[in-house]
Design a protein around this motif. Structure first.
Motif, short mmCIF file in Angstrom:
data_model
loop_
_atom_site.label_atom_id
_atom_site.label_comp_id
_atom_site.label_asym_id
_atom_site.label_seq_id
_atom_site.Cartn_x
_atom_site.Cartn_y
_atom_site.Cartn_z
N GLY A 114 -7.55 -7.02 -5.85
CA GLY A 114 -7.99 -6.06 -6.85
C GLY A 114 -8.97 -5.86 -7.94
N LEU A 115 -9.08 -4.95 -8.37
CA LEU A 115 -10.11 -4.91 -9.48
C LEU A 115 -9.78 -3.93 -10.59
N LEU A 116 -9.71 -4.35 -11.68
CA LEU A 116 -9.93 -3.85 -12.87
C LEU A 116 -11.13 -3.69 -13.62
N SER A 117 -11.57 -2.56 -14.16
CA SER A 117 -12.94 -2.57 -14.41
C SER A 117 -13.27 -1.59 -15.55
N ARG A 118 -13.87 -2.10 -16.87
CA ARG A 118 -14.22 -1.21 -17.76
C ARG A 118 -15.63 -0.55 -17.51
N LEU A 119 -16.29 -0.97 -16.37
CA LEU A 119 -17.72 -0.92 -15.99
C LEU A 119 -17.68 0.09 -14.71
N PRO A 120 -18.55 0.85 -14.47
CA PRO A 120 -18.59 1.47 -13.13
C PRO A 120 -18.67 0.57 -11.99
N VAL A 121 -17.93 1.07 -11.02
CA VAL A 121 -17.69 0.46 -9.69
C VAL A 121 -18.35 1.44 -8.74
N SER A 122 -19.59 1.03 -8.60
CA SER A 122 -20.60 2.00 -7.58
C SER A 122 -20.26 1.87 -6.36
N PHE A 123 -19.84 0.86 -5.81
CA PHE A 123 -19.58 0.61 -4.25
C PHE A 123 -18.63 -0.31 -4.04
N TYR A 124 -17.56 -0.29 -3.22
CA TYR A 124 -16.68 -1.47 -2.68
C TYR A 124 -16.37 -1.12 -1.32
N ARG A 125 -15.86 -2.16 -0.59
CA ARG A 125 -15.21 -2.18 0.78
C ARG A 125 -14.43 -3.29 0.92
N SER A 126 -13.59 -3.38 1.81
CA SER A 126 -12.74 -4.16 2.16
C SER A 126 -13.24 -5.09 3.44
N HIS A 127 -13.08 -6.32 3.65
CA HIS A 127 -13.57 -6.91 4.74
C HIS A 127 -12.21 -7.62 5.76
N ALA A 128 -10.97 -6.77 5.32
CA ALA A 128 -9.68 -7.65 5.91
C ALA A 128 -9.68 -7.27 7.32
N ARG A 129 -10.47 -6.22 7.96
CA ARG A 129 -10.20 -6.08 9.31
C ARG A 129 -11.38 -6.90 10.15
N GLU A 130 -12.06 -7.70 9.45
CA GLU A 130 -13.09 -8.51 10.28
C GLU A 130 -12.23 -9.53 10.97
N THR A 131 -12.54 -9.82 12.19
CA THR A 131 -11.99 -10.90 12.77
C THR A 131 -13.17 -11.97 13.21
N TYR A 132 -12.61 -13.13 13.61
CA TYR A 132 -13.66 -14.19 14.13
C TYR A 132 -14.50 -13.70 15.03
N GLY A 133 -14.26 -12.80 16.08
CA GLY A 133 -14.96 -12.40 16.78
C GLY A 133 -16.18 -11.44 16.35
#
Length: 335
Positions: A114-133
């Motif tokens: 995860g992230l804690l930020s004092r600055l704006p996070v303009s975009f984020y995404r997970s790659h957890a569901r990426e497979t080798y395929g």
């Protein structure tokens, strides 16, 4: 050129149990990991359970000592836990962070990045569901193309400062449980996956400003002695990225972020890998490794400990926060 203070910290089992009476979430006990809204997360009454109050206080004190604008964290149970840790523990030293990001990953114990930020996070995404395929990568031994490429996740996030964007990739690779040699191939596959994700994001990664940071559960040197039996090669072997600590900390005996008492190894499992362009802008950036919460069994550290630290327990974590101030140009922010 703006500068940014980054930290990465494996908080070691930052988990909790919750009182759901005021959460306003149907079937909350079963659905807590689905909470991805910071306002909802603040409504869940919670107490930390896995480690003691002393441990959690020391964890917060160690992170606060890093004095980071953006903190990449590992081993956090969910957004509710991250929120409670920020507002009830870190707040003893710091004003709570206005931006909190955590998306559920793949770990069977439910520990996420995860992230804690004092600055704006303009975009984020997970790659957890990426497979080798889906990534077009060859699976490591005993894995298939349908298996997830990351044991936890690679969390991608754009941070904005002074109208410029710096991209972070927050990782927590496969542990060495079962043996460093036996598990190496999985970490090597994760390294390849991170590299491919960066190459998909940037047409020419070498000239862009980005950082891969987190707990990589592997080291490519011990006290300055280079090793070949690590799984981080796809990130560093051909100069794709530059390891910040070995780049900036002159004394090789002062680069460790983790002490394994089993064989008394002091190694750097926690890394910040900089793009070549970012490394060039930061030839000798100020780096801090916060060891005040390290248990006394790590006898190499002779500095001052936080009040209450014990021989084994209490402690802040089995890792040390790694922090650095970096100058960057990045890309212009477009709303």
């Amino acid at each position: 050129m703006p500068d940014i203070r980054l930290a990465t910290f494996n908080c070691e089992n930052l988990m909790m149990r919750c009182d759901f009476r005021h959460a306003g979430i149907a079937n909350a006990r079963d659905r807590l990991t689905e909470v991805d809204d910071a306002l909802v997360a603040e409504q869940v009454d919670s107490v930390f359970d896995v480690l003691s109050e002393d441990d959690r206080t020391l964890t917060a004190e160690a992170l606060a000592a890093a004095q980071a604008e953006v903190c990449a964290l590992q081993e956090v149970e969910n957004l509710v836990t991250l929120t409670a840790f920020d507002t009830r523990y870190l707040s003893r030293w710091e004003t709570p962070y206005p931006e909190r990001v955590l998306l559920e990953g793949n770990d069977s114990r439910g520990i996420d990045v995860g992230l804690l930020s004092r600055l704006p996070v303009s975009f984020y995404r997970s790659h957890a569901r990426e497979t080798y395929g889906t990534l077009g990568l060859k699976p490591p031994p005993r894995a298939s193309v349908n298996d997830y490429a990351f044991r936890r996740d690679c969390l991608e996030a754009d941070i904005v400062k002074d109208g410029r964007v710096l991209t972070l990739f927050v990782c927590h690779f496969k542990s060495m449980h079962g043996g460093r040699k036996r598990t190496r191939a999985v970490r090597e596959a994760e390294s390849r996956a991170v590299r491919l994700i960066i190459e998909r994001r940037f047409a020419n990664p070498a000239i862009e400003d980005w950082v891969v940071l987190g707990d990589f559960n592997d080291y490519f040197e011990v006290d300055g002695r280079r090793l070949r039996d690590h799984g981080l090669g796809p990130l560093i072997n051909d100069g794709f990225a530059v390891d910040l600590v070995s780049h900036a900390v002159k004394d090789p005996y002062d680069r460790w972020t983790h002490h394994y008492s089993g064989d008394d190894t002091y190694g750097a499992l926690d890394h910040m890998f900089l793009s070549p362009a970012l490394a060039e802008k930061n030839p000798r950036p100020p780096v801090s490794i916060v060891r005040g919460g390290t248990p006394y069994r790590a006898r190499r550290y002779e500095g001052q400990r936080f009040q209450g630290v014990g021989w084994n327990l209490p402690k802040a974590s089995d890792h040390c926060p790694l922090a650095a101030t970096l100058q960057f140009v990045g890309r212009p922010f477009v709303a």
